[in-house]
Write a protein that holds these residues in place. Sequence first.
Motif, PDB file in Angstrom:
ATOM      1  N   UNK A  79      31.404  43.126  44.336  1.00 35.88           N
ATOM      2  CA  UNK A  79      30.956  43.416  45.699  1.00 35.88           C
ATOM      3  C   UNK A  79      31.662  42.509  46.696  1.00 35.88           C
ATOM      4  N   UNK A  80      32.047  43.075  47.853  1.00 35.02           N
ATOM      5  CA  UNK A  80      32.805  42.322  48.854  1.00 35.02           C
ATOM      6  C   UNK A  80      31.991  41.973  50.100  1.00 35.02           C
ATOM      7  N   UNK A  81      30.898  42.621  50.341  1.00 33.25           N
ATOM      8  CA  UNK A  81      30.162  42.343  51.566  1.00 33.25           C
ATOM      9  C   UNK A  81      29.090  43.367  51.784  1.00 33.25           C
ATOM     10  N   UNK A  82      28.384  43.226  52.880  1.00 34.34           N
ATOM     11  CA  UNK A  82      27.257  44.107  53.141  1.00 34.34           C
ATOM     12  C   UNK A  82      27.516  44.944  54.390  1.00 34.34           C
ATOM     13  N   UNK A  83      27.226  46.226  54.277  1.00 35.39           N
ATOM     14  CA  UNK A  83      27.256  47.160  55.397  1.00 35.39           C
ATOM     15  C   UNK A  83      26.261  48.254  55.046  1.00 35.39           C
TER      16      UNK A  83
ATOM     17  N   UNK B 196      26.883  50.896  53.401  1.00 34.73           N
ATOM     18  CA  UNK B 196      27.211  50.962  51.974  1.00 34.73           C
ATOM     19  C   UNK B 196      28.151  49.793  51.703  1.00 34.73           C
ATOM     20  N   UNK B 197      27.789  48.959  50.727  1.00 37.64           N
ATOM     21  CA  UNK B 197      28.583  47.755  50.466  1.00 37.64           C
ATOM     22  C   UNK B 197      29.989  48.114  49.996  1.00 37.64           C
ATOM     23  N   UNK B 198      30.955  47.294  50.416  1.00 44.28           N
ATOM     24  CA  UNK B 198      32.311  47.434  49.902  1.00 44.28           C
ATOM     25  C   UNK B 198      32.359  46.909  48.470  1.00 44.28           C
ATOM     26  N   UNK B 199      33.156  47.562  47.640  1.00 43.19           N
ATOM     27  CA  UNK B 199      33.317  47.139  46.251  1.00 43.19           C
ATOM     28  C   UNK B 199      34.813  47.069  45.952  1.00 43.19           C
ATOM     29  N   UNK B 200      35.245  45.927  45.457  1.00 45.26           N
ATOM     30  CA  UNK B 200      36.656  45.780  45.083  1.00 45.26           C
ATOM     31  C   UNK B 200      36.817  46.117  43.605  1.00 45.26           C
ATOM     32  N   UNK B 201      37.714  47.068  43.323  1.00 46.03           N
ATOM     33  CA  UNK B 201      37.998  47.456  41.947  1.00 46.03           C
ATOM     34  C   UNK B 201      39.273  46.752  41.504  1.00 46.03           C
ATOM     35  N   UNK B 202      39.139  45.798  40.619  1.00 44.28           N
ATOM     36  CA  UNK B 202      40.281  45.019  40.139  1.00 44.28           C
ATOM     37  C   UNK B 202      40.778  45.588  38.816  1.00 44.28           C
ATOM     38  N   UNK B 203      42.039  46.003  38.733  1.00 39.38           N
ATOM     39  CA  UNK B 203      42.551  46.529  37.455  1.00 39.38           C
ATOM     40  C   UNK B 203      42.489  45.476  36.362  1.00 39.38           C
TER      41      UNK B 203
END
Length: 206
Positions: free
Chosen positions: A96-100, A102-109
Amino acid sequence: MRPYYLLREFTPTIVIAVYIPPSADAAVACEVISSATAKLQTEHPDAFMVITGDFNHASLNSTLNNFHQYVDCPTRDNKTLDLLYANVMDAYDASPLGRSDHNLVMMTPKYVPLDCFESTDWDVLCEPHGEDIDNMTDCITDYIRFCEDTTMPARTVQCFSNNKPWITSDLKALLNKKKKAFRSGDREEQRRVQHELRPYTPLTVP
């Protein structure tokens, strides 16, 4: 869609963006997504496929059981509404990257390519040559060239001094048709050829 770097076993990358309203019938929505995905997989069997978006109350686990879901953190309050499915196992880690709203989600390969030079035992290449710096240099240079040949795709492009690099053979043929129509005064043919040239317009801008 093809990113700057793509594993050799995949040809294109296909991303499907999904929004399922809260009032939608989850089973019907999942069936529509499954049918569209199956059609794309038939057309592009070697593609890396991602299905992502706001799924609300729906899940593709039963309709696309060969896809894997990677978002394992809440994306809105304590609910996981935003999902990401891919047709490859162990492809991503979610953070998770932050709150809004809908929260942002970083997908790391998870895949990390091995560096050819970092995994090389340089002593094996250098020791047989002792103090012979010339032979050692030749050996290492040949090895570097070998690594380049095996990891970097080569493409031969034929360019002519009187043509710009973006002038393809198809574009050249159309330009010649236009010149011929202009010289003959055939305005109808000029308009027809000009219409065919429209898709190439961005290519003619340096």
